[in-house]
Design a protein around this motif. Sequence first.
Motif, PDB file in Angstrom:
ATOM      1  N   GLU A 105       1.163  -1.276   0.359  1.00  0.00           N
ATOM      2  CA  GLU A 105       0.044   0.466  -0.313  1.00  0.00           C
ATOM      3  C   GLU A 105       0.775   1.664   0.332  1.00  0.00           C
ATOM      4  OE1 GLU A 105      -3.560  -0.062   2.541  1.00  0.00           O
ATOM      5  OE2 GLU A 105      -2.423   0.234   3.477  1.00  0.00           O
TER       6      GLU A 105
ATOM      7  N   VAL B 221       0.620   5.336   2.285  1.00  0.00           N
ATOM      8  CA  VAL B 221      -0.639   4.433   3.256  1.00  0.00           C
ATOM      9  C   VAL B 221       0.110   6.419   3.134  1.00  0.00           C
ATOM     10  CG1 VAL B 221      -2.047   4.989   5.713  1.00  0.00           C
ATOM     11  CG2 VAL B 221      -1.525   3.173   4.040  1.00  0.00           C
TER      12      VAL B 221
ATOM     13  N   HIS C 169      -3.338   4.641  -1.220  1.00  0.00           N
ATOM     14  CA  HIS C 169      -4.363   4.214  -1.490  1.00  0.00           C
ATOM     15  C   HIS C 169      -5.587   4.039  -0.483  1.00  0.00           C
ATOM     16  CE1 HIS C 169      -1.021   1.763  -3.736  1.00  0.00           C
ATOM     17  NE2 HIS C 169      -2.335   1.879  -4.917  1.00  0.00           N
ATOM     18  N   ARG C 170      -4.847   4.827   1.006  1.00  0.00           N
ATOM     19  CA  ARG C 170      -5.031   4.717   2.026  1.00  0.00           C
ATOM     20  C   ARG C 170      -5.293   6.238   2.884  1.00  0.00           C
ATOM     21  NH1 ARG C 170      -6.587   1.652   6.369  1.00  0.00           N
ATOM     22  NH2 ARG C 170      -4.414   0.455   5.840  1.00  0.00           N
TER      23      ARG C 170
ATOM     24  N   TYR D 280      -5.196   8.431   6.997  1.00  0.00           N
ATOM     25  CA  TYR D 280      -5.543   8.921   7.949  1.00  0.00           C
ATOM     26  C   TYR D 280      -5.212  10.204   8.102  1.00  0.00           C
ATOM     27  CZ  TYR D 280      -5.125   4.098   9.281  1.00  0.00           C
ATOM     28  OH  TYR D 280      -5.029   3.149   8.638  1.00  0.00           O
TER      29      TYR D 280
ATOM     30  N   GLU E 151     -10.266   8.352   8.913  1.00  0.00           N
ATOM     31  CA  GLU E 151      -9.665   7.109   7.940  1.00  0.00           C
ATOM     32  C   GLU E 151     -10.427   7.036   7.510  1.00  0.00           C
ATOM     33  OE1 GLU E 151      -9.390   4.999  11.450  1.00  0.00           O
ATOM     34  OE2 GLU E 151      -9.145   3.458   9.944  1.00  0.00           O
ATOM     35  N   GLY E 152     -10.058   6.655   6.195  1.00  0.00           N
ATOM     36  CA  GLY E 152     -10.672   5.107   4.934  1.00  0.00           C
ATOM     37  C   GLY E 152      -9.734   5.381   3.386  1.00  0.00           C
ATOM     38  N   ASP E 153     -11.042   5.397   2.404  1.00  0.00           N
ATOM     39  CA  ASP E 153      -9.898   5.158   0.829  1.00  0.00           C
ATOM     40  C   ASP E 153      -9.421   6.449   0.816  1.00  0.00           C
ATOM     41  OD1 ASP E 153     -10.002   3.446  -1.027  1.00  0.00           O
ATOM     42  OD2 ASP E 153     -11.089   5.615  -2.357  1.00  0.00           O
ATOM     43  N   ALA E 154      -8.409   6.306  -0.088  1.00  0.00           N
ATOM     44  CA  ALA E 154      -8.147   8.239  -0.086  1.00  0.00           C
ATOM     45  C   ALA E 154      -8.594   8.873  -1.388  1.00  0.00           C
ATOM     46  CB  ALA E 154      -7.169   7.576  -0.751  1.00  0.00           C
ATOM     47  N   LYS E 155      -9.230   8.496  -2.153  1.00  0.00           N
ATOM     48  CA  LYS E 155     -10.206   9.019  -3.247  1.00  0.00           C
ATOM     49  C   LYS E 155     -11.544   9.598  -2.758  1.00  0.00           C
ATOM     50  CE  LYS E 155      -7.560   7.267  -6.256  1.00  0.00           C
ATOM     51  NZ  LYS E 155      -6.747   7.178  -5.665  1.00  0.00           N
ATOM     52  N   THR E 156     -12.365   8.790  -1.067  1.00  0.00           N
ATOM     53  CA  THR E 156     -13.035   8.881  -1.462  1.00  0.00           C
ATOM     54  C   THR E 156     -12.957  10.573  -0.045  1.00  0.00           C
ATOM     55  OG1 THR E 156     -13.298   6.663  -0.454  1.00  0.00           O
ATOM     56  CG2 THR E 156     -15.407   8.242   0.581  1.00  0.00           C
TER      57      THR E 156
END
Lengths: 292, 233
Positions: free
Chosen positions: B28, B30, B202-203, B205, B215-220
């Motif tokens: 990943e 992150v 990808h993700r 924080y 926290e979560g999915d980077a695109k979101t």
Amino acid sequence: MTQFIQQMINGLHVGSIYALIALGYTMVYGIVKLINFAHGDILMVGAYVGFFALTAFNLPFGLALLAAMVLSALLGMAIDKVAYKPLRNAPRISALITALGVSMFLQNTFRLLFGANPRKMPAVFNVQPILLGDLRIPPLTIITILLSGACMVGLELIIRFTKTGKAMRGVSEDSKAAKLMGINVDRTISITFAIGSALGAVGGILYSISYYQVEPYMGMMPGLKAFVAAVLGGIGVIPGAMLGGFVIGGVESFTKGYLSTTWADAIVFSILILVLVFKPSGILGKNTKEKV
Amino acid sequence: MLKVEGLHVYYGAIHALKDISFEVREKEIVTLIGANGAGKTTTLHAVSGLLSPKAGSIRLDGHDLMKTPAEKIVGLGLAQVPEGRRVFARMSVHENLMMGAYLRKDKAAVEADLERMYGKFPRLRERSKQLAGTMSGGEQQMLAIARALMSKPKLLLMDEPSMGLAPILVDEIFKIIQEINEMGTTVLLVEQNAHKALAIAHRAYVLETGKVLMEGDAKTLLDDERVKHAYLG
């Protein structure tokens, strides 16, 4: 002219001893930013070890030298561990005062153990001086210069080409970054003390042979002069310590030869004041600006 | 791969990290984003052992990093590109790279990696004899990255790699991070440039005053109104 060359040779003789001692100051300063004022007394200990090895144990000079280097190295490491390491994150002045304390401790311990009276160091290289025209070159001078030179070359090779040497350079530049590379900082500091103290011991033995005696306070003068040499060359800079040592040796010797013996120390120490006023970073002081 | 749980760090009386937990999985990228003083660098320093947390756990592939001294951590496959680059200014580029491989004993593989680094960063090859301190900020950043890669890390920690660089170099650095990741190295990236970091991660924080805020999915997160408002301007 003869006198000029003669003083030059004398200057190289004492200068190479100062250079050896100055290396210990500058290496330790470079890596932990501490002026180790106990360094002069380590050379005294080295001289005593050499003295006993030569007299009580009748060892040949080479073995006596080796014994002094090893024991002084161990002593240097022990001093670091006991006295300085607990203060690594304390204000620098605390460690400096501790260094003075260690210095007095060593001087007085040796006075207690072996008395305050100077003992006569055996004349190791008691052969006829080499005569070149009017010049007199004692074999001790040649041996001192060669031995010091060999130590300096050895040190340079260690620092430049071995892993330990690279670790020392890394820690002295940036100990956190060095840690991130996997370098054991504490161990590297310990090795630095060991090498510096071993070189100091060589200086101490050569000094005591040159002046024919050992006594508990003998480390003070050469220690202070070597400190001036280290500052003059640029504290923390290894070639600077060597250069500074030779300059101080030369100044001392020429003052003694042309002016007066009593002025020599005053002039050497006034160099310290001049350097601190006009060029505190020393002759070879670092000027690399850090980029942010 | 890296699992951090309930991390608390104090600077004297200041409670800098309050119960930080996050995870980095294999392969990943992150990113930890957040404003100045949110605790991003502190978190990285705790992971790489440069400071000791008061409480919590940090595990890398099952190794307890809290009990591992900083200089042993790189041997476990974790390297860090520190904030402000911190190259060894008075060493040459080549020596800096070799410092990265300090613990490695596989000489032939080190040589091969050195060659790979020079292939990837031709500027470093051109300047291999030059003292690192005399190079530009961008070149030093490349060197810091290459130096970290010389330890052959599984996980690469990067602290503000774009800081103080010209915009064109910033883009290049982010491209390099992506390439490093595509070659199989896991990346934990701390950035103030949240937009660019989220774009390649990808993700993510989001940290704020020592806590994980989101926290979560980077695109979101990139599309999240609150994140947009607070960090993306």
